[in-house]
Every structure is written in C-alpha cells, then in structure tokens.
Design an enzyme around this catalytic site. Structure first.
Site, PDB file in Angstrom:
ATOM      1  N   HIS A  89       4.460  42.674 -18.044  1.00 56.95           N
ATOM      2  CA  HIS A  89       4.455  41.786 -16.884  1.00 56.95           C
ATOM      3  C   HIS A  89       3.115  41.068 -16.753  1.00 56.95           C
ATOM      4  CE1 HIS A  89       8.158  43.655 -15.787  1.00 56.95           C
ATOM      5  NE2 HIS A  89       7.608  44.805 -15.446  1.00 56.95           N
ATOM      6  N   GLU A 128       3.636  47.445 -10.869  1.00 54.33           N
ATOM      7  CA  GLU A 128       4.708  48.343 -10.468  1.00 54.33           C
ATOM      8  C   GLU A 128       4.317  49.789 -10.739  1.00 54.33           C
ATOM      9  OE1 GLU A 128       7.761  46.676 -12.979  1.00 54.33           O
ATOM     10  OE2 GLU A 128       7.667  48.371 -14.367  1.00 54.33           O
ATOM     11  N   HIS A 169       5.479  48.478 -21.782  1.00 49.73           N
ATOM     12  CA  HIS A 169       6.204  49.595 -21.193  1.00 49.73           C
ATOM     13  C   HIS A 169       7.710  49.441 -21.396  1.00 49.73           C
ATOM     14  CE1 HIS A 169       6.235  46.514 -18.008  1.00 49.73           C
ATOM     15  NE2 HIS A 169       7.384  47.052 -17.635  1.00 49.73           N
ATOM     16  N   ARG A 187       9.938  39.913 -22.356  1.00 52.71           N
ATOM     17  CA  ARG A 187      10.579  40.846 -23.276  1.00 52.71           C
ATOM     18  C   ARG A 187       9.937  40.715 -24.656  1.00 52.71           C
ATOM     19  NH1 ARG A 187      15.744  39.082 -22.716  1.00 52.71           N
ATOM     20  NH2 ARG A 187      15.994  40.193 -20.765  1.00 52.71           N
TER      21      ARG A 187
END
Length: 310
Positions: free
Chosen positions: A97, A115, A172, A192
C-alpha cells in the site's frame, strides 16, 4: 445524543473468500466466496448503513458529514478509519500500500493505507507474508523482474491472537485459512505485486509492478508493536498499537466494568461472547460506534472486543 451507532456491514465477494463470515458470525453473506466484511466504513466503495436510533437508515458518511459533533469535531472531510473482518479461504495476492503522499499524488487525492491485523483464527501451522528480503531497490527490481518470489517474500508463522502493524511500503499478504480483523485508514488503494498467476473469469488479475516498486520500503525493517496492559477484577485492556492514524486495543470483559470515553469516538467490534453496554445488548459479530456525546458507559458480560480510535 446518548445513542450508540450500530452498523449494517457491507460484504465483498472475492476469488479467495469463503463462507466463514456466515458460519462464524451468522452474517447473511452473498455467497460462499465472501472475502470481506466492511464492518465500520464510510468509504464510497462500502458505506455502512446505521441500523438503529435517530439515524437509522442513514449512511455513515452522511452522518459524519452532517453531524461532526458526534465525532468530536475532528478535522478532515473523510471518515478516517475503516474496520474489516477478512476471511481468506485461499491466499490473497502479494501486495503493498502507498502512504498518504503517494496516494494523494497518484490516486486522485485518496488517503494512503496504514493498516493492522489482529488474528482472529488461523489454521494449524498458519502463516502470513510480512516484509521482503531485498537489500535495496535495485535488488528488489531484479528479483521482481526475474519472478524470484520465494526468495523475495518473508513468510511468518502465526497463531490466534497475534497482531501485526502493516505500514505503507510493507510487502504483505494474508494466507489461506486465516481470519483477521483489520483496522486501517479509510482507503481502498492496493498495489498487487504477485497473484500466483491465477485466473479470474479466464484472465489474470491486473498487477501494479511500477507502483509497487515505487512504494516498497527497502530494506524491510520489522515493526514490533509495543503493548501495554491494564487489568482489573472484571476487565483487561491490552494496547495493540498506537500510531499517528489510530490506536487499537483488545478489551476482555468478565463482569461489570465502568469506562470513560477519552477519545473523540470509538469503533467497537465484538469478536467473542456477549453482554451489554449500558442497556444495549451486544454479541459476537456486532460492530458499533461510541460517539463523543456518549461520555461514560458500563460494560457487563463475558466478551472480547477490539476497540479502535484516533
């Protein structure tokens, strides 16, 4: 207004999703390929509806925009947080991200995505991907271009009740057999990096190699979340993480306990058990907001909660 705001979750189907959100929480999921429950969200891609009280039937984004006093008059035109439960029946893609600056510049003003993951359950010998083994961007780019995925990614063993902070730039992936609760910035930007060459509707899903290389932090430095605990005869509060975007605590209730709202508002997810908050009956799978106007409250029962706040 002394009312809690209970959420009607939004569900997302995915090629890697399963049916545990229905089995574990008795949610009315759309299919046996349901990957995500957006439990508390005002994001346009999944805006929760309030189920009860004065604002029943209203979207959370609408209430946040028009009644900022319920949220401590915090700055910002977007509700800042998003809480999900994720059911990974199969491996999720290897991804990364961006931070706020990169997202604002390259993604039409979006927030970045910091996150964190609380492991609700996982298979025996469960694992996740957090981090990578490249020493610098040159080596990272070479390993990606040569598809040296096993050499690149860092796989970690997990067990129930583990916790991970995933900062922007961290490679991740949630792996098969894992059920997590995620607290994050209110963003839906994911790059991605690798998707195991699997097909969706006969085609490989899009990758975002350039953006991923742009934002991946090199070298990866493991982030250890320092935890604090407060324990009394009827409750235990464990701080999982505090960063610039949120604080997340696990709260165990085993009796009757009095709490005082010290943050602008709190997001609460019941992950086990049942009980009461004042006169409100709550159970596993409920998600609600304690607004700034609520002040002091009493919890009573036998239950486990994840509580997130600014």
């Amino acid at each position: 207004m002394r009312e809690l705001l209970f959420m009607e979750p939004v569900f997302k189907e995915s090629i890697w999703g399963g049916d545990r959100l229905g089995k574990e929480y008795n949610y009315d999921i759309p299919s046996n390929h349901t990957g995500e429950c957006w439990a508390i969200s005002a994001h346009p891609n999944g805006d929760c509806t309030i189920k009860n009280g004065t604002y029943a039937g209203h979207k959370l984004s609408e209430v946040y925009k028009e009644h900022r006093e319920l949220f401590g008059n915090v700055p910002g035109d977007k509700f800042p947080l998003l809480v999900k439960i994720i059911d990974a029946k199969e491996d999720l893609s290897i991804q990364v991200h961006p931070d706020d600056y990169y997202a604002k510049t390259h993604e039409h003003g979006s927030l970045g995505k910091t996150e964190c993951w609380y492991i609700l359950d996982c298979d025996d010998n469960g694992s996740i991907v957090v981090g990578h083994h490249a020493n610098d961007k040159k080596e990272l780019t070479q390993m990606i271009n040569e598809h040296r995925w096993k050499e690149l990614i860092n796989v970690r063993k997990i067990q129930k009740d583990d916790f991970f902070q995933i900062t922007p730039g961290t490679v991740h992936a949630i792996k098969a057999g894992t059920l997590i609760l995620e607290t994050q910035q209110s963003s839906d930007i994911t790059y991605r990096l690798y998707d195991y060459d699997r097909l969706q509707n006969g085609k490989k899903r899009d990758l975002h190699i350039k953006q991923s290389i742009d934002v991946i932090t090199c070298p990866y430095i493991d982030e250890i979340a320092a935890t604090k605990e407060i324990e009394d005869s009827t409750y235990k509060v464990k701080e999982l993480v505090t960063c610039q975007f949120y604080s997340v605590h696990k709260v165990d209730i085993f009796g009757k306990a009095l709490f005082h709202l010290e943050q602008p508002f709190q997001l609460v997810s019941v992950i086990e058990g049942n009980g009461f908050i004042d006169s409100y009956s709550i159970k596993k799978g409920d998600h609600f907001i304690i607004p700034s106007t609520y002040d002091t409250y009493t919890m009573n029962g036998n239950m486990q909660l994840i509580v997130s706040s600014l």
